[in-house]
Write an enzyme that holds these catalytic residues in place. Structure first.
Site, PDB file in Angstrom:
ATOM      1  N   TYR A  55      24.590  65.799  10.908  1.00 26.30           N
ATOM      2  CA  TYR A  55      24.236  64.804  12.021  1.00 26.30           C
ATOM      3  C   TYR A  55      23.225  64.540  11.870  1.00 26.30           C
ATOM      4  O   TYR A  55      21.625  64.652  12.203  1.00 26.30           O
ATOM      5  CB  TYR A  55      25.117  64.730  13.072  1.00 26.30           C
ATOM      6  N   ASP A  92      27.309  59.239  13.945  1.00 24.93           N
ATOM      7  CA  ASP A  92      28.320  59.696  15.486  1.00 24.93           C
ATOM      8  C   ASP A  92      29.444  58.979  15.389  1.00 24.93           C
ATOM      9  O   ASP A  92      29.508  58.027  15.826  1.00 24.93           O
ATOM     10  CB  ASP A  92      27.032  60.208  16.707  1.00 24.93           C
ATOM     11  N   GLU A 144      18.213  66.445  19.543  1.00 25.49           N
ATOM     12  CA  GLU A 144      19.474  65.551  18.808  1.00 25.49           C
ATOM     13  C   GLU A 144      20.291  66.683  19.044  1.00 25.49           C
ATOM     14  O   GLU A 144      21.806  66.463  19.632  1.00 25.49           O
ATOM     15  CB  GLU A 144      19.057  65.479  17.465  1.00 25.49           C
TER      16      GLU A 144
END
Length: 347
Positions: free
Chosen positions: A120, A138, A37
């Site tokens: 996030y 996102d 990520e």
């Protein structure tokens, strides 16, 4: 019945049938999801895979990440940019080792306290790996959301991001991890940012207002990009006995503590380059090399490079063969074209 209460199951089913096979999806190991990520924050999936696999081969777990030297870590991160993200990975790994015995924390509230991890990434790890009801917002998710609802709110504003976050959180009806990955995957491969979205195969098309109105191109609404500050730079590429000089960048700000060819602000003349080069030794020859523009998030470096060949040098330990530079040092993308040009020059 709301959007996701009606369509979340279709979204999850679509994702489970169509998701791409990616190395970090082989399991739900939080270390794997975390590293992927962070790498994906500014880089496309296709480009990240090789970086991810290289990183995992060298640093397969949180203990190895916590112990790695900064130079080796930054070399592994070379090409991904945003090097502070790599530094924060190490800081977070040290915290996990020292405070959690090397076991990744399992809740959103704990994960978000780790250095470099925001809403996030914490939402992604906690939902995908531990099944916690959290959402990830996102650019892909905001694009899907605003197109579905014909929502003209400015996604550059924190208030819009919060609205999308809170709305989606209230709509999770199944597996939160699949829900989040499904939305992100949809934005990456179906509801694409450039070009016409593939609405004919979208599992949400029946409820999508942009599909009904054929106005997907109006969304999302966001601030216009700011004009980047342009900075003239002069770069010297030192050559001595088939070797070149690289050094750590000490000036604060961009690329701090990474390796670079010597450079200074301004478009300098050949004579100025000659005078500047005297700190390294006796100059034999100066030849203009390539001109290259590198674009950062907020700046644009317009760089003119010069090959500077030395008769003798006073800092032999700073000169390395090109193979050594490539193997040992994290040379930012801003300087990599000059290394390639040097290889051509020395053939």
């Amino acid at each position: 019945m709301s959007f996701m209460q009606r369509y979340s199951r279709s979204l999850e089913d679509w994702f489970l049938k169509n998701r791409r096979i990616l190395p970090w999806r082989r399991d739900k190991n939080p270390y794997h999801v975390w590293i992927s990520e962070v790498m994906l924050q500014q880089t496309r999936i296709e480009a990240v895979i090789s970086y991810y696999e290289r990183f995992m081969e060298a640093l397969p777990d949180v203990f190895s990440l916590a112990m790695v030297s900064e130079d080796k870590l930054l070399k592994l991160w070379e090409g991904l940019g945003y090097y502070n993200r790599a530094r924060n990975l190490k800081k977070a790994a040290i915290k996990i080792v020292e405070e959690y015995g090397g076991i990744f924390p399992t809740t959103y509230s704990e994960i978000i306290q780790l250095p470099g991890i925001g809403e996030y990434t914490a939402g992604a790890i906690s939902s995908i790996c531990f099944g916690e009801n959290q959402v990830t917002v996102d650019g892909n998710v905001m694009r899907v959301f605003t197109r579905f609802y014909n929502d003209s709110s400015n996604i550059s504003k924190d208030s819009t991001k919060k609205k999308i976050h809170d709305t989606l959180l209230s709509m999770i009806s199944g597996d939160a991890g699949n829900f989040n990955e499904g939305l992100m995957e949809l934005g990456e491969v179906i509801c694409i940012p450039n070009g016409m979205p593939k609405c004919d195969v979208c599992p949400l098309k029946e409820g999508c207002l942009s599909y009904q109105n054929s106005n997907y191109y109006l969304f999302p609404v966001k601030d216009e990009k700011k004009v980047k500050e342009e900075v003239d730079m002069t770069v010297i590429i030192p050559i001595w006995q088939g070797k070149t000089l690289v050094r750590k960048r000490k000036s604060p700000g961009l690329l701090h503590n990474l390796y670079e060819f010597p450079n200074m602000v301004g478009n300098k003349s050949v004579e100025e380059v000659r005078e500047w080069s005297l700190e390294f030794g006796i100059v034999e020859n100066i030849k203009k090399s390539i001109y290259y523009t590198h674009v950062f998030t907020h700046k644009k470096w317009k760089m003119q490079a010069y090959f500077v060949t030395f008769e003798s040098v006073n800092c032999q330990d700073m000169f390395y063969r090109i193979s050594e530079v490539e193997e040992r040092f994290a040379l930012p993308t801003a300087f990599s074209p000059f290394l390639y040009q040097l290889k051509e020059e020395l053939k």
